[in-house]
Design a protein around this motif. Sequence first.
Motif, mmCIF file in Angstrom:
data_model
loop_
_atom_site.group_PDB
_atom_site.id
_atom_site.type_symbol
_atom_site.label_atom_id
_atom_site.label_comp_id
_atom_site.label_asym_id
_atom_site.label_seq_id
_atom_site.Cartn_x
_atom_site.Cartn_y
_atom_site.Cartn_z
ATOM 1 N N ALA A 62 36.564 41.255 59.879
ATOM 2 C CA ALA A 62 37.706 41.829 59.750
ATOM 3 C C ALA A 62 38.026 41.411 58.284
ATOM 4 C CB ALA A 62 38.634 41.118 60.871
ATOM 5 N N ARG A 63 37.876 40.182 57.874
ATOM 6 C CA ARG A 63 38.382 39.936 56.725
ATOM 7 C C ARG A 63 37.379 40.240 55.501
ATOM 8 N NH1 ARG A 63 41.143 33.718 57.198
ATOM 9 N NH2 ARG A 63 43.531 34.770 57.413
ATOM 10 N N GLU A 64 37.809 40.591 54.322
ATOM 11 C CA GLU A 64 36.987 40.879 53.156
ATOM 12 C C GLU A 64 36.781 39.892 52.422
ATOM 13 O OE1 GLU A 64 39.039 44.032 51.177
ATOM 14 O OE2 GLU A 64 38.903 45.337 53.056
ATOM 15 N N THR A 65 35.704 39.603 51.244
ATOM 16 C CA THR A 65 35.818 38.683 50.269
ATOM 17 C C THR A 65 37.033 38.495 49.636
ATOM 18 O OG1 THR A 65 33.263 38.970 50.117
ATOM 19 C CG2 THR A 65 34.732 37.958 48.058
ATOM 20 N N GLY A 66 37.632 37.264 49.334
ATOM 21 C CA GLY A 66 38.677 37.087 48.825
ATOM 22 C C GLY A 66 38.735 37.510 47.257
ATOM 23 N N ARG A 67 39.995 37.892 46.684
ATOM 24 C CA ARG A 67 39.941 38.184 45.191
ATOM 25 C C ARG A 67 41.503 37.697 44.882
ATOM 26 N NH1 ARG A 67 40.373 43.683 48.228
ATOM 27 N NH2 ARG A 67 39.156 42.482 49.380
ATOM 28 N N CYS A 68 41.417 37.477 43.583
ATOM 29 C CA CYS A 68 42.378 36.828 42.835
ATOM 30 C C CYS A 68 42.737 37.961 41.652
ATOM 31 C CB CYS A 68 42.195 35.615 42.269
ATOM 32 S SG CYS A 68 43.708 34.937 41.398
ATOM 33 N N ILE A 69 44.148 38.716 41.918
ATOM 34 C CA ILE A 69 44.299 39.557 40.869
ATOM 35 C C ILE A 69 44.901 38.894 39.702
ATOM 36 C CG2 ILE A 69 45.569 41.770 40.209
ATOM 37 C CD1 ILE A 69 45.202 42.431 43.090
ATOM 38 N N VAL A 70 44.623 38.410 38.658
ATOM 39 C CA VAL A 70 45.055 37.765 37.552
ATOM 40 C C VAL A 70 45.645 38.452 36.472
ATOM 41 C CG1 VAL A 70 44.550 36.093 35.775
ATOM 42 C CG2 VAL A 70 43.505 36.023 37.715
ATOM 43 N N ILE A 71 47.174 38.623 36.299
ATOM 44 C CA ILE A 71 47.962 39.499 35.339
ATOM 45 C C ILE A 71 48.077 38.711 34.284
ATOM 46 C CG2 ILE A 71 49.519 40.953 35.095
ATOM 47 C CD1 ILE A 71 49.546 41.426 38.387
ATOM 48 N N VAL A 72 47.627 39.081 33.122
ATOM 49 C CA VAL A 72 47.907 38.163 31.895
ATOM 50 C C VAL A 72 49.022 38.899 30.889
ATOM 51 C CG1 VAL A 72 47.087 37.148 29.937
ATOM 52 C CG2 VAL A 72 45.708 37.294 31.914
ATOM 53 N N THR A 73 49.876 38.288 30.505
ATOM 54 C CA THR A 73 51.113 38.958 29.797
ATOM 55 C C THR A 73 50.852 38.737 28.136
ATOM 56 O OG1 THR A 73 52.249 36.998 30.340
ATOM 57 C CG2 THR A 73 52.958 39.125 31.507
ATOM 58 N N PRO A 74 51.179 39.314 27.261
ATOM 59 C CA PRO A 74 51.134 39.012 26.030
ATOM 60 C C PRO A 74 51.151 37.702 25.435
ATOM 61 C CG PRO A 74 52.444 41.144 26.093
ATOM 62 C CD PRO A 74 52.474 40.458 27.530
ATOM 63 N N ASP A 75 51.962 36.813 26.001
ATOM 64 C CA ASP A 75 52.103 35.321 25.715
ATOM 65 C C ASP A 75 51.038 34.544 26.184
ATOM 66 O OD1 ASP A 75 52.781 35.321 28.393
ATOM 67 O OD2 ASP A 75 54.692 34.490 28.183
ATOM 68 N N GLY A 76 49.986 35.000 26.872
ATOM 69 C CA GLY A 76 48.941 34.358 27.518
ATOM 70 C C GLY A 76 48.933 33.815 28.730
ATOM 71 N N GLU A 77 50.212 33.881 29.192
ATOM 72 C CA GLU A 77 50.355 33.298 30.459
ATOM 73 C C GLU A 77 49.636 34.324 31.507
ATOM 74 O OE1 GLU A 77 50.903 30.744 32.844
ATOM 75 O OE2 GLU A 77 52.840 30.198 31.488
ATOM 76 N N ARG A 78 49.468 33.505 32.867
ATOM 77 C CA ARG A 78 48.704 34.246 33.812
ATOM 78 C C ARG A 78 49.522 34.169 34.866
ATOM 79 N NH1 ARG A 78 48.320 28.744 34.596
ATOM 80 N NH2 ARG A 78 46.247 28.098 35.453
ATOM 81 N N MET B 257 48.840 34.860 38.954
ATOM 82 C CA MET B 257 47.684 34.859 39.844
ATOM 83 C C MET B 257 48.357 35.431 41.323
ATOM 84 S SD MET B 257 45.544 31.646 38.707
ATOM 85 C CE MET B 257 46.705 30.566 39.184
ATOM 86 N N ASN B 258 47.622 36.441 41.838
ATOM 87 C CA ASN B 258 48.000 37.203 43.269
ATOM 88 C C ASN B 258 46.819 36.859 43.986
ATOM 89 O OD1 ASN B 258 50.822 38.500 42.580
ATOM 90 N ND2 ASN B 258 49.428 38.571 40.872
ATOM 91 N N THR B 259 46.718 36.078 45.123
ATOM 92 C CA THR B 259 45.448 35.596 45.685
ATOM 93 C C THR B 259 45.582 36.336 47.012
ATOM 94 O OG1 THR B 259 45.284 33.655 44.018
ATOM 95 C CG2 THR B 259 43.883 33.903 46.090
ATOM 96 N N TYR B 260 44.587 36.999 47.359
ATOM 97 C CA TYR B 260 44.113 37.360 48.950
ATOM 98 C C TYR B 260 42.639 36.358 49.140
ATOM 99 C CZ TYR B 260 41.751 39.866 52.464
ATOM 100 O OH TYR B 260 41.093 40.167 53.840
ATOM 101 N N LEU B 261 43.080 35.509 50.072
ATOM 102 C CA LEU B 261 42.227 34.413 50.492
ATOM 103 C C LEU B 261 41.197 35.126 51.174
ATOM 104 C CD1 LEU B 261 44.197 31.334 51.247
ATOM 105 C CD2 LEU B 261 42.701 31.888 49.093
ATOM 106 N N GLY B 262 41.350 36.284 51.833
ATOM 107 C CA GLY B 262 40.165 36.776 52.798
ATOM 108 C C GLY B 262 39.413 35.957 53.576
#
Length: 331
Positions: free
Chosen positions: A111-127, A129-134
């Motif tokens: 029922a659960r998928e492989t986990g993923r982390c959507i890493v959104i980087v802004t122009p200042d280099g800061e990240r 992280m939006n993590t679905y552990l799955g």
Amino acid sequence: MKKLQVVGIGNALVDVLTTETEEFLSENGVDKGIMQLIDRDRARTLYDRVGPATEISGGSAANTIAGIAQLGGRTAYVGKVRDDQLGAIFAHDLRAQGAGYDTRPAPADHARETGRCIVIVTPDGERSMNTYLGVTEELGPEDIDPALMGDADWIYLEGYRFDGPGSHEAFAKALEASRKAGGRGALTLSDPFCVERHRDAFRRMIRDDIDLLFCNRAELLSMYQTDDFDAALAEGAADVAILACTDSANGAHVMHEGNHWHVPATPVAKVVDATGAGDLFASGFLWAVAEGMDLETAGRAGCIAAGEVITHIGARAETDLRSLLKSHGIG
């Protein structure tokens, strides 16, 4: 000599790396600069909204293990994926770095998928992280091979993995097997919010089973519930044999048996993406310690590796780390 120098245990995730504007964060309700746990539907929605992205195996401890492997260290990783496309990406990327990875995947119909982390980087280099552990959240003691743990000089545990229901038991099993075979334990605190959720459990583990603690300034202050950094360093050093605390552009503090080394950060032309800086610091540090180098040199190796990874998008080194360290007189 043991077969392996370091075995890492953590969240097996695929990083989805993308560059977006500050406006994108606000429009999509993304809190800047921290890690947020999200569910599968939120993960799918964000994935659909981001622009062109790079997908590569990630997860904090997996990044550290990949860095050690690139340095030529003998290493392996334990973390759970599903038998799906992202799971295959994770396994291939990690093995391609030279790390061992044999954790049995969850079946394709899980029922659960492989986990993923959507890493959104802004122009200042800061990240952000939006993590679905799955399915990685279901790592349990049945996934821990005592023989593998006993074959390693060091067991490296990822603090983020404390959020799983069976993880505490899995960590305990790994540490016990390692200790019985003469190994040592290392832990990274991962995130200040992770510390808030598990402070008491972390403190017990650090005092009873951990020889080397990795953290950054914010995590250490959260652990000891103080605004006084020097006091937090002193408390940490009293709880564990070796403390390695990073402090962004101020470098790192390494403490052991009354000694305190302040290691300066490695200068870089521009910070592009801070993702993985702490992970690669741990790579350089653990590799150097496993190779028998002194702790100040280990701190330097960690700062050099961290300095490399922040100059580009992604949490894996793009420069040959072994050659880079040699250019600085290490190894």
